[in-house]
Motif scaffolding. Structure first.
Motif, PDB file in Angstrom:
ATOM      1  N   LYS A   1       0.839  -1.201   0.000  1.00  0.00           N
ATOM      2  CA  LYS A   1       0.000   0.000   0.000  1.00  0.00           C
ATOM      3  C   LYS A   1       0.873   1.250   0.000  1.00  0.00           C
TER       4      LYS A   1
ATOM      5  N   SER B   1       2.294   1.848  -3.400  1.00  0.00           N
ATOM      6  CA  SER B   1       1.311   2.286  -4.397  1.00  0.00           C
ATOM      7  C   SER B   1       1.187   3.804  -4.459  1.00  0.00           C
ATOM      8  N   ASN B   2       1.553   4.499  -3.381  1.00  0.00           N
ATOM      9  CA  ASN B   2       1.514   5.964  -3.382  1.00  0.00           C
ATOM     10  C   ASN B   2       2.530   6.553  -4.356  1.00  0.00           C
TER      11      ASN B   2
ATOM     12  N   GLU C   1      -3.447  -5.224  -4.388  1.00  0.00           N
ATOM     13  CA  GLU C   1      -4.599  -5.939  -4.945  1.00  0.00           C
ATOM     14  C   GLU C   1      -4.198  -7.253  -5.635  1.00  0.00           C
TER      15      GLU C   1
ATOM     16  N   THR D   1      -0.928   0.434 -16.313  1.00  0.00           N
ATOM     17  CA  THR D   1      -2.130   0.779 -15.559  1.00  0.00           C
ATOM     18  C   THR D   1      -3.044  -0.433 -15.466  1.00  0.00           C
TER      19      THR D   1
ATOM     20  N   TYR E   1      -6.669  -1.997 -14.136  1.00  0.00           N
ATOM     21  CA  TYR E   1      -8.027  -1.535 -13.813  1.00  0.00           C
ATOM     22  C   TYR E   1      -8.780  -2.594 -13.013  1.00  0.00           C
TER      23      TYR E   1
ATOM     24  N   GLU F   1     -12.478  -2.079  -8.101  1.00  0.00           N
ATOM     25  CA  GLU F   1     -12.710  -1.042  -7.101  1.00  0.00           C
ATOM     26  C   GLU F   1     -11.719   0.119  -7.175  1.00  0.00           C
ATOM     27  N   ARG F   2     -10.603  -0.070  -7.883  1.00  0.00           N
ATOM     28  CA  ARG F   2      -9.646   1.026  -8.009  1.00  0.00           C
ATOM     29  C   ARG F   2      -8.676   0.753  -9.146  1.00  0.00           C
ATOM     30  N   THR F   3      -8.015   1.819  -9.572  1.00  0.00           N
ATOM     31  CA  THR F   3      -7.020   1.729 -10.639  1.00  0.00           C
ATOM     32  C   THR F   3      -5.632   1.890 -10.027  1.00  0.00           C
ATOM     33  N   ARG F   4      -4.721   1.017 -10.434  1.00  0.00           N
ATOM     34  CA  ARG F   4      -3.350   1.074  -9.923  1.00  0.00           C
ATOM     35  C   ARG F   4      -2.368   1.284 -11.073  1.00  0.00           C
TER      36      ARG F   4
END
Length: 203
Positions: free
Chosen positions: A52, A55-56, A63, A91, A93, A96-99
């Protein structure tokens, strides 16, 4: 000449022709593709806080999933100092979220490695070696790594490195590129792995 052609020399011509075209990368002419990751897996659950955090910086992420749509874009740029750099944008998809998983690559001609700065801004540095398999696939392995802290780089002990193996190929029957990535550590095992296919699109 792209950094990958420069690094591989004559071996570059042993790549599948579609991979040669993919990695030719003229200046400011992006390679763009859309695909599907059949699986994305992370390692032990206790790694989640670290993933996590990463990921910032548009680096790793926590995920997991199956049949995850993704895009990949590679752009070769000429920097003001005359160095050639390839900007990678991956990217993913999730529902619930895109990383994102971004990186900047350049070449060290003396050591014959690709210099890979991962994250945005860079969080981790890794040497990469490139080889061509007898089937014409591209095989990438990580080497020396360091943590990037502003203008400083702190070497990571070998036993703590996230060792990376990447294999990219091309399926002539289905007309798709394939990608397999495995990141592991000799002590904790798997950190992240993903496998999928993608097809070049006009950009």
């Amino acid at each position: 000449m792209t950094i990958y052609q420069n690094l591989l020399g004559e071996e570059f011509h042993k790549l599948h022709p579609k991979l040669q075209a993919r990695y030719a990368l003229p200046i400011d002419v992006p390679f763009f593709a859309i695909g599907m990751m059949s699986k994305i897996e992370t390692g032990a659950r206790w790694l989640t806080p670290f993933l996590k955090f990463a990921s910032n910086w548009k680096f790793l992420f926590p995920e997991n999933g199956q049949d995850v749509p993704f895009t990949i874009k590679n752009t070769c740029k000429l920097l003001p100092n005359g160095e050639v750099e390839v900007y990678w944008e991956r990217t993913f998809y999730f529902k619930e979220r895109t990383r994102c998983f971004n990186a900047c690559m350049s070449i060290d001609t003396k050591r014959k490695v690709v210099k890979d700065y991962l994250g945005e801004p860079s969080l981790l540095y890794s040497d990469l070696t490139f080889d061509v398999t007898k089937e014409g696939r591209l095989l990438i392995r990580s080497g020396f790594q360091s943590v990037v802290i502003g203008e400083f780089e702190v070497p990571i002990p070998r036993v703590l490195e996230g060792r990376v193996i990447v294999e990219e190929g091309y399926d002539e029957v289905r007309e798709l590129f394939s990608i397999h990535v495995f990141i592991h550590n000799p002590i904790i095992g798997k950190v992240m792995a993903y496998a999928g296919e993608f097809k070049e699109q006009s950009f």
